[in-house]
Design a protein around this motif. Structure first.
Motif: not given
Length: 75
Positions: A25-29, A31-40, A42-49
């Motif tokens: 299991y290697r979860p992304p940071t 910031d890595q989630v925010r940088g995935l480039g699909f709509p949402g 940023d919000e998904l990365g914020n939610m996980f944070q």
């Protein structure tokens, strides 16, 4: 809806058992989630944070055994 509440490590271990190979299991940071480039993303990365930084705000707020007044737990 969820049947179990498993950690990433537990899910990886179960998958490894099923496929007969080690699974890490290697979860992304966040910031890595925010940088995935699909709509949402940023919000998904914020939610996980938020979940990581404030687990008390959502964990334990409800009895995981309860299914609501119309569907009581069967024991």
């Amino acid at each position: 809806m969820a049947s179990d509440h498993l950690t990433g490590e537990q899910i990886a271990a179960a998958l490894g058992t099923v496929i007969g190979e080690p699974v890490a299991y290697r979860p992304p940071t966040h910031d890595q989630v925010r940088g995935l480039g699909f709509p949402g993303a940023d919000e998904l990365g914020n939610m996980f944070q938020y979940y990581a930084e404030y687990p008390g705000s959502y964990l334990g707020r409800r009895d995981r055994r309860s299914r609501g007044p119309d569907r009581p737990v069967r024991r």
